[in-house]
Write a protein that holds these residues in place. Structure first.
Motif, PDB file in Angstrom:
ATOM      1  N   MET A 212     -16.399   5.362  57.686  1.00  0.00           N
ATOM      2  CA  MET A 212     -17.661   5.725  58.277  1.00  0.00           C
ATOM      3  C   MET A 212     -18.351   4.430  58.687  1.00  0.00           C
ATOM      4  SD  MET A 212     -19.011   8.754  58.493  1.00  0.00           S
ATOM      5  CE  MET A 212     -20.144   9.914  57.897  1.00  0.00           C
ATOM      6  N   ALA A 213     -18.881   4.417  59.893  1.00  0.00           N
ATOM      7  CA  ALA A 213     -19.597   3.242  60.384  1.00  0.00           C
ATOM      8  C   ALA A 213     -20.906   3.691  61.028  1.00  0.00           C
ATOM      9  CB  ALA A 213     -18.753   2.488  61.403  1.00  0.00           C
ATOM     10  N   TRP A 214     -21.988   3.036  60.661  1.00  0.00           N
ATOM     11  CA  TRP A 214     -23.316   3.302  61.214  1.00  0.00           C
ATOM     12  C   TRP A 214     -23.419   2.636  62.573  1.00  0.00           C
ATOM     13  CZ3 TRP A 214     -27.729   5.921  60.997  1.00  0.00           C
ATOM     14  CH2 TRP A 214     -28.871   5.369  61.530  1.00  0.00           C
ATOM     15  N   LEU A 215     -23.760   3.414  63.594  1.00  0.00           N
ATOM     16  CA  LEU A 215     -24.019   2.877  64.919  1.00  0.00           C
ATOM     17  C   LEU A 215     -25.506   3.098  65.172  1.00  0.00           C
ATOM     18  CD1 LEU A 215     -21.042   4.391  66.919  1.00  0.00           C
ATOM     19  CD2 LEU A 215     -21.158   2.187  65.767  1.00  0.00           C
ATOM     20  N   ASP A 216     -26.251   2.081  65.314  1.00  0.00           N
ATOM     21  CA  ASP A 216     -27.705   2.123  65.424  1.00  0.00           C
ATOM     22  C   ASP A 216     -28.232   3.379  66.117  1.00  0.00           C
ATOM     23  OD1 ASP A 216     -30.183   1.008  64.965  1.00  0.00           O
ATOM     24  OD2 ASP A 216     -30.221  -0.034  66.884  1.00  0.00           O
ATOM     25  N   GLY A 217     -29.387   3.846  65.702  1.00  0.00           N
ATOM     26  CA  GLY A 217     -30.022   4.992  66.326  1.00  0.00           C
ATOM     27  C   GLY A 217     -29.658   6.330  65.699  1.00  0.00           C
ATOM     28  N   GLY A 218     -29.005   6.314  64.555  1.00  0.00           N
ATOM     29  CA  GLY A 218     -28.664   7.565  63.905  1.00  0.00           C
ATOM     30  C   GLY A 218     -27.252   8.049  64.162  1.00  0.00           C
ATOM     31  N   LEU A 219     -26.511   7.349  64.977  1.00  0.00           N
ATOM     32  CA  LEU A 219     -25.124   7.720  65.267  1.00  0.00           C
ATOM     33  C   LEU A 219     -24.199   7.208  64.167  1.00  0.00           C
ATOM     34  CD1 LEU A 219     -25.167   6.621  68.987  1.00  0.00           C
ATOM     35  CD2 LEU A 219     -25.056   8.962  68.189  1.00  0.00           C
ATOM     36  N   TRP A 220     -23.181   7.989  63.862  1.00  0.00           N
ATOM     37  CA  TRP A 220     -22.161   7.596  62.906  1.00  0.00           C
ATOM     38  C   TRP A 220     -20.795   7.744  63.555  1.00  0.00           C
ATOM     39  CZ3 TRP A 220     -23.092   5.713  58.055  1.00  0.00           C
ATOM     40  CH2 TRP A 220     -24.379   5.866  57.562  1.00  0.00           C
ATOM     41  N   LEU A 221     -19.904   6.827  63.255  1.00  0.00           N
ATOM     42  CA  LEU A 221     -18.526   6.906  63.714  1.00  0.00           C
ATOM     43  C   LEU A 221     -17.662   7.121  62.477  1.00  0.00           C
ATOM     44  CD1 LEU A 221     -16.847   6.719  66.276  1.00  0.00           C
ATOM     45  CD2 LEU A 221     -16.599   4.275  65.847  1.00  0.00           C
ATOM     46  N   HIS A 222     -16.942   8.238  62.465  1.00  0.00           N
ATOM     47  CA  HIS A 222     -16.147   8.620  61.295  1.00  0.00           C
ATOM     48  C   HIS A 222     -14.673   8.582  61.638  1.00  0.00           C
ATOM     49  CE1 HIS A 222     -14.297  11.562  58.504  1.00  0.00           C
ATOM     50  NE2 HIS A 222     -15.091  10.962  57.644  1.00  0.00           N
ATOM     51  N   HIS A 223     -13.895   7.897  60.809  1.00  0.00           N
ATOM     52  CA  HIS A 223     -12.445   7.809  61.006  1.00  0.00           C
ATOM     53  C   HIS A 223     -11.742   8.498  59.845  1.00  0.00           C
ATOM     54  CE1 HIS A 223      -8.459   5.926  60.455  1.00  0.00           C
ATOM     55  NE2 HIS A 223      -8.403   6.105  61.752  1.00  0.00           N
ATOM     56  N   THR A 224     -10.790   9.328  60.179  1.00  0.00           N
ATOM     57  CA  THR A 224      -9.971  10.008  59.172  1.00  0.00           C
ATOM     58  C   THR A 224      -8.517   9.862  59.569  1.00  0.00           C
ATOM     59  OG1 THR A 224     -11.690  11.659  58.834  1.00  0.00           O
ATOM     60  CG2 THR A 224      -9.515  12.222  58.052  1.00  0.00           C
ATOM     61  N   LEU A 225      -7.678   9.687  58.589  1.00  0.00           N
ATOM     62  CA  LEU A 225      -6.243   9.677  58.828  1.00  0.00           C
ATOM     63  C   LEU A 225      -5.709  11.008  58.335  1.00  0.00           C
ATOM     64  CD1 LEU A 225      -3.868   8.017  59.853  1.00  0.00           C
ATOM     65  CD2 LEU A 225      -3.557   7.186  57.521  1.00  0.00           C
ATOM     66  N   ARG A 226      -5.349  11.875  59.269  1.00  0.00           N
ATOM     67  CA  ARG A 226      -4.827  13.198  58.928  1.00  0.00           C
ATOM     68  C   ARG A 226      -3.308  13.104  58.807  1.00  0.00           C
ATOM     69  NH1 ARG A 226      -6.783  17.199  62.898  1.00  0.00           N
ATOM     70  NH2 ARG A 226      -8.673  16.999  61.689  1.00  0.00           N
ATOM     71  N   ILE A 227      -2.790  13.526  57.661  1.00  0.00           N
ATOM     72  CA  ILE A 227      -1.353  13.447  57.412  1.00  0.00           C
ATOM     73  C   ILE A 227      -0.813  14.853  57.190  1.00  0.00           C
ATOM     74  CG2 ILE A 227       0.444  12.537  55.896  1.00  0.00           C
ATOM     75  CD1 ILE A 227      -1.511  10.260  55.192  1.00  0.00           C
ATOM     76  N   THR A 228       0.185  15.223  57.990  1.00  0.00           N
ATOM     77  CA  THR A 228       0.852  16.512  57.826  1.00  0.00           C
ATOM     78  C   THR A 228       2.355  16.286  57.789  1.00  0.00           C
ATOM     79  OG1 THR A 228       1.034  16.948  60.198  1.00  0.00           O
ATOM     80  CG2 THR A 228      -0.983  17.704  59.107  1.00  0.00           C
ATOM     81  N   GLU A 229       3.060  17.208  57.194  1.00  0.00           N
ATOM     82  CA  GLU A 229       4.514  17.093  57.135  1.00  0.00           C
ATOM     83  C   GLU A 229       5.146  17.212  58.508  1.00  0.00           C
ATOM     84  OE1 GLU A 229       6.363  19.625  54.269  1.00  0.00           O
ATOM     85  OE2 GLU A 229       4.868  19.141  52.738  1.00  0.00           O
ATOM     86  N   ASP A 230       4.548  18.032  59.386  1.00  0.00           N
ATOM     87  CA  ASP A 230       5.117  18.259  60.717  1.00  0.00           C
ATOM     88  C   ASP A 230       4.888  17.087  61.665  1.00  0.00           C
ATOM     89  OD1 ASP A 230       5.959  20.751  59.879  1.00  0.00           O
ATOM     90  OD2 ASP A 230       4.130  21.732  60.587  1.00  0.00           O
ATOM     91  N   ASP A 231       3.652  16.558  61.659  1.00  0.00           N
ATOM     92  CA  ASP A 231       3.283  15.548  62.655  1.00  0.00           C
ATOM     93  C   ASP A 231       3.215  14.128  62.117  1.00  0.00           C
ATOM     94  OD1 ASP A 231       2.971  17.620  64.478  1.00  0.00           O
ATOM     95  OD2 ASP A 231       0.874  17.899  63.949  1.00  0.00           O
ATOM     96  N   GLY A 232       3.266  13.944  60.824  1.00  0.00           N
ATOM     97  CA  GLY A 232       3.097  12.613  60.260  1.00  0.00           C
ATOM     98  C   GLY A 232       1.614  12.251  60.214  1.00  0.00           C
ATOM     99  N   ALA A 233       1.311  10.994  60.433  1.00  0.00           N
ATOM    100  CA  ALA A 233      -0.073  10.518  60.362  1.00  0.00           C
ATOM    101  C   ALA A 233      -0.718  10.517  61.742  1.00  0.00           C
ATOM    102  CB  ALA A 233      -0.114   9.121  59.778  1.00  0.00           C
TER     103      ALA A 233
END
Length: 89
Positions: free
Chosen positions: A1-22
């Motif tokens: 999670m990263a705060w971008l001034d003005g109330g915006l947030w940038l969220h990063h997730t690494l989704r891992i599944t057996e079918d598609d990988g990361a």
């Protein structure tokens, strides 16, 4: 999670599944102009991020509120204001 001034947030997730990988999932969380909620914008590339930020420039980084838009934040109910002393009583 990263705060971008003005109330915006940038969220990063690494989704891992057996079918598609990361898979990287990048989401921009944008506050609404009504002040009652946020809108999540999924981003596929850095160019998408730059485009969305450019589109939000006229509203100072806020998502325009519209009761007709299904992605509207109108369904988000504001929680109690925990910053006031009355909230703790």
């Amino acid at each position: 999670m990263a705060w971008l001034d003005g109330g915006l947030w940038l969220h990063h997730t690494l989704r891992i599944t057996e079918d598609d990988g990361a898979t990287d999932v990048l989401t921009l969380i944008v506050p609404c102009t009504c002040g009652r909620g946020d809108i999540d914008v999924r981003l596929d590339t850095e160019e998408d991020l730059m485009e969305v930020l450019s589109d939000l420039r006229p509203t100072a980084g806020l998502s325009p509120h519209s009761d007709r838009d299904p992605l509207d934040c109108g369904s988000v109910t504001a929680g109690p204001n925990i910053r006031t002393a009355d909230a703790w009583r």
